[in-house]
Design a protein around this motif. Structure first.
Motif, PDB file in Angstrom:
ATOM      1  N   ALA A   1      13.532 -37.908 -26.120  1.00  0.00           N
ATOM      2  CA  ALA A   1      13.321 -36.562 -26.676  1.00  0.00           C
ATOM      3  C   ALA A   1      14.496 -35.649 -26.305  1.00  0.00           C
ATOM      4  N   ARG A   2      14.982 -35.790 -25.078  1.00  0.00           N
ATOM      5  CA  ARG A   2      16.138 -34.975 -24.669  1.00  0.00           C
ATOM      6  C   ARG A   2      17.389 -35.393 -25.440  1.00  0.00           C
TER       7      ARG A   2
ATOM      8  N   GLU B   1      17.891 -42.266 -17.780  1.00  0.00           N
ATOM      9  CA  GLU B   1      16.454 -42.556 -17.585  1.00  0.00           C
ATOM     10  C   GLU B   1      15.890 -43.433 -18.709  1.00  0.00           C
ATOM     11  N   ALA B   2      16.542 -43.411 -19.881  1.00  0.00           N
ATOM     12  CA  ALA B   2      16.041 -44.244 -20.981  1.00  0.00           C
ATOM     13  C   ALA B   2      16.402 -45.713 -20.780  1.00  0.00           C
TER      14      ALA B   2
ATOM     15  N   ASP C   1      10.688 -42.635 -23.112  1.00  0.00           N
ATOM     16  CA  ASP C   1      10.357 -41.782 -24.248  1.00  0.00           C
ATOM     17  C   ASP C   1      10.721 -40.325 -23.971  1.00  0.00           C
ATOM     18  N   GLU C   2      10.509 -39.909 -22.744  1.00  0.00           N
ATOM     19  CA  GLU C   2      10.851 -38.528 -22.373  1.00  0.00           C
ATOM     20  C   GLU C   2      12.362 -38.319 -22.496  1.00  0.00           C
ATOM     21  N   ALA C   3      13.120 -39.325 -22.079  1.00  0.00           N
ATOM     22  CA  ALA C   3      14.585 -39.219 -22.141  1.00  0.00           C
ATOM     23  C   ALA C   3      15.070 -39.220 -23.591  1.00  0.00           C
TER      24      ALA C   3
ATOM     25  N   SER D   1      15.960 -40.404 -32.939  1.00  0.00           N
ATOM     26  CA  SER D   1      14.752 -41.233 -32.996  1.00  0.00           C
ATOM     27  C   SER D   1      14.364 -41.524 -34.455  1.00  0.00           C
TER      28      SER D   1
ATOM     29  N   HIS E   1      22.750 -33.973 -19.871  1.00  0.00           N
ATOM     30  CA  HIS E   1      21.880 -34.881 -19.114  1.00  0.00           C
ATOM     31  C   HIS E   1      22.661 -35.954 -18.362  1.00  0.00           C
TER      32      HIS E   1
ATOM     33  N   ALA F   1       7.176 -44.553 -20.544  1.00  0.00           N
ATOM     34  CA  ALA F   1       7.008 -43.090 -20.625  1.00  0.00           C
ATOM     35  C   ALA F   1       8.303 -42.390 -20.215  1.00  0.00           C
ATOM     36  N   GLN F   2       8.924 -42.916 -19.181  1.00  0.00           N
ATOM     37  CA  GLN F   2      10.201 -42.349 -18.724  1.00  0.00           C
ATOM     38  C   GLN F   2      11.247 -42.450 -19.831  1.00  0.00           C
TER      39      GLN F   2
END
Ligand code: FMN
Length: 278
Positions: free
Chosen positions: A226-227, A208-209, A222-224, A247, A21, A219-220
């Motif tokens: 997860a990756r 992005e985090a 949280d998605e990052a 996490s 990433h 939201a952006q």
């Protein structure tokens, strides 16, 4: 120093830092930035003294950091005596690297010097006891320490911060002879990395985090995250470590009081070190 903006992407460096990433934009690389991106904590050192002038060089780098209103409200104590390092190692949770490192730096938020000079000049101390003044000292000390870390890594040395110094701040203060209104923030072990025990670069969150543009976007982030859980699991596997989602590590650390490892008593410790924190 050449700006290598147009150089091909440093696959190794970015892969180590971000796994799959890495940021899409090409990074602007030079020697300084390569050193920063290559950071890793080092906990095994050669049994060798540091070259003469190393400590003074690191302190010069630290003092070159910005400092709020040029107040310079920080101090660092350099510990090299084996017995004192051993006593400090015991206070920070028996961390062996504190003994093994030839140099152990204790970074201090220091309002005592400013208070003294104000008194000597016949001035008051009204501003001393506020959270703001304490935060100024913490920020100053932290910026200084990280400049020292960047400098030592550029010299091929390694280090690890020791937050365990806050486990027993009053005992550390006694050991180092700290006056009131001086708070040990963190230690830093410094030495030559042992090439037999190399350390890997630990991946960080996708940008992005941590980088939001114009406004904050949970939201952006949280998605990052997860990756990142996937990336860090891969790192743990490669290192032969137990696989635990990042996490979950964060939740375990901050979700229950036990995660603070006794440092929930810090407010009381700060008071006893002379910080009223109004
Ligand atoms: C303020 C601070 C305190 C830390 N305290 C400790 C510590 O007491 N013991 C330790 O082994 N590592 C400590 N670390 C190192 C972190 O665990 C390490 O920086 C983090 O896991 C990321 O790994 P990296 O530095 O190799 O990229 C500390 C780091 C910071 C910034």
């Amino acid at each position: 120093m050449p700006d290598l903006t147009m150089a091909p992407p440093p696959e190794g460096l970015l892969r180590e830092r971000y796994g799959d990433h890495a940021p899409a934009a090409p990074l602007r690389l030079n020697e300084t930035i390569r050193t920063l991106l290559g950071h890793r904590s080092v906990r095994r050192y050669l049994d060798e003294p540091l070259a003469p002038g190393t400590l003074e060089t690191l302190v010069a780098a630290a003092q070159s950091a910005s400092t709020s209103s040029n107040l310079q409200v920080w101090t660092v104590v350099a510990v090299e005596e084996p017995d004192r390092k051993a006593r400090l190692a015991a206070l920070v949770g028996d961390q062996k690297h504190v003994v093994q490192a030839p140099l152990f730096l204790v970074w201090l938020a220091d309002l005592a010097r400013a208070e003294r000079l104000s008194a000597q000049a016949g001035g008051g101390r009204e501003g001393i006891d506020y959270v703001e003044s304490f935060l100024v000292a913490v920020v100053d000390a932290t910026l200084a320490a990280q400049s020292a870390v960047a400098a030592l890594e550029s010299l091929g040395l390694g280090s690890v911060y020791i937050g365990g110094i806050r486990n027993h701040p009053q005992a550390v203060a006694a050991e180092l002879g700290l006056p009131p209104r001086v708070m040990p923030l963190f230690g830093l072990c410094v030495g030559k990395p042992d090439p037999e025990r190399p350390t890997s670069v630990k991946p960080r969150l996708p940008q992005e985090a941590v980088l939001h543009r114009e406004t904050y976007d949970p939201a952006q982030a949280d998605e990052a995250v997860a990756r990142y859980d996937v990336t860090l699991s891969g790192f743990q596997r490669a290192q032969g470590m137990a696989e635990v989602a990042w996490s979950k590590i964060v939740a375990d650390r901050l979700g229950v009081l036990k995660g603070l490892n006794g440092r929930e008593r810090l407010r009381a410790a700060l008071e006893s070190l002379g910080f009223e924190l109004r």
